[in-house]
Design an enzyme around this catalytic site. Structure first.
Site: not given
Length: 410
Positions: A164, A356, A401-403
């Site tokens: 992300r 997240n 979401r970050c990944m």
């Protein structure tokens, strides 16, 4: 253009996900030790094999929901097949390492002859002094002579797990990030080469970051960018993204992509909050997850643009609900509070990426299983929740979401 004809388009946070960019954990995470984890922006060291299993389960869940999964490592290996691209990328990448000319030239020569998949691995996982000696022998290099066997001459990129952050797709364009910390500044460089040279990304508009000026002070990272609609983008003013960068990027978004409103959201400049998407994410057309610790203190600025990118108006507000309703043309809006609003549960689950959430369709999200209270609250608001294990992945301080970086949404 019909959705079926598009390769790359992200006009919202919640449109049905059709294509996503991931990075499967690899050798770079095995490089983490208690001694170097802080420099590499990790709070803990991961059990890599278990993290890979968790990540594979995440990717399989996405595929089961009709999502095409594209891997960053494979994209990098693909472009390294071209001699000229390989030469230029190596020149820029090695310039970011503090190497003497003898070692730099010797490594460049050795890398140039490597199979693309092997070189891709080295560029991501890094290179120790011992590994360098095996490649180039005992050359007259002060860097090599004074280094311990396990010293990194090319630093690993363990944070590349979090796709992300080094870039953000907005409509049919991409913002290439300028990373706040040195440990991540090679990630956007590799991304620039992929977006410019991989046929998968042909026609993509690079809105910001084409110059790959990773040393300039206009820091912006993808975790701070939320595409709320095809006309409205929110960007966090955070530990990793500066107000000046937001206004520079906002002008380009308006001029190049037709974005009409930018919401600059000020959040505490602390590692625990890191990016906007650690405290605020969108899960449905009129539903958001929010960390209650910031809800009562949010300041935001609504920036309106002309088509040429000039600013029409900047309005400050502390009314998050009213601002969202007005800009997204909503009659009602629901906030799901991390940890059900309980201060202790909220703090625990926010740290474990409970906020997240990753929407794969309107009202359908992927979360970590460990955030049981937040997941229960989501379901109580009518959200369908797919849970994945994250005992190891979560040690890196990043959630679903970050990944993931969406490449195409309906």
């Amino acid at each position: 253009m019909d959705d079926d004809d598009k390769k790359l388009y992200v006009g919202s946070e919640i449109g049905k996900l059709r294509r996503v960019l991931l990075h499967r954990p690899g050798l770079e995470l095995s490089r983490l030790t208690i001694d170097n984890k802080d420099e590499l922006l990790f709070d803990d060291i991961l059990w890599v094999e278990e993290a890979q299993k968790e990540h594979d389960a995440f990717a399989d869940l996405l595929r089961d929901n009709g999502v095409e999964v594209v891997y960053f490592r494979n994209c990098l290996a693909h472009i390294l097949k071209e001699d000229e691209i390989r030469k230029n990328l190596l020149e820029e990448a090695l310039a970011l390492e503090a190497l003497d000319h003898q070692l730099k030239d010797a490594l460049a020569h050795a890398f140039y002859d490597m199979p693309p998949a092997d070189l891709s691995e080295v560029l991501i996982a890094g290179l120790t002094a011992l590994e360098a000696k095996e490649l180039v022998g005992n050359i007259k290099s002060l860097c090599l002579l004074t280094s311990e066997r396990t010293d990194f001459l090319i630093k690993p990129l363990p944070n590349i797990l979090f796709q992300r952050d080094p870039f953000s797709f907005v409509k049919d364009g991409v913002i290439i990030s300028v990373m706040r910390f040195e440990a991540r500044r090679k990630e956007p460089l590799y991304a620039k080469y992929i977006f410019n040279h991989h046929p998968y990304f042909s026609g993509l508009k690079i809105i910001y970051g084409e110059e790959t000026a990773n040393v300039h002070p206009y820091f912006i990272e993808g975790g701070d960018i939320l595409v709320l609609s095809d006309e409205v983008v929110a960007i966090g003013i955070s530990q990793r993204t500066t107000a000046g960068a937001i206004q520079v990027v906002g002008r380009k978004l308006a001029k190049e992509l037709g974005i009409k409103k930018l919401l600059a959201v000020d959040i505490p400049k602390m590692r625990v909050y890191m990016h906007l998407d650690t405290v605020f994410t969108m899960v449905d057309r009129n539903c958001f997850v929010i960390y209650p610790g910031i809800r009562g203190s949010v300041r935001l600025w609504e920036i309106a643009y002309e088509e040429d990118g000039s600013v029409v108006d900047i309005t400050e507000s502390t009314d998050l609900v009213g601002t969202m309703k007005r800009n997204l043309m909503l009659d009602t809006i629901a906030f799901v509070e991390t940890g059900g609003g309980d201060p202790i549960a909220a703090a625990r689950e926010q740290w474990n990426d409970g906020t997240n959430t990753f929407a794969i369709a309107p009202g359908v999200v992927v979360t970590y299983r460990r955030n049981a209270i937040t997941n229960q609250e989501l379901r109580a608001h009518g959200i369908k929740v797919y849970e994945i294990k994250g005992a190891e992945l979560g040690r890196g301080r990043g959630g679903p979401r970050c990944m993931s970086m969406p490449l195409l949404r309906n």
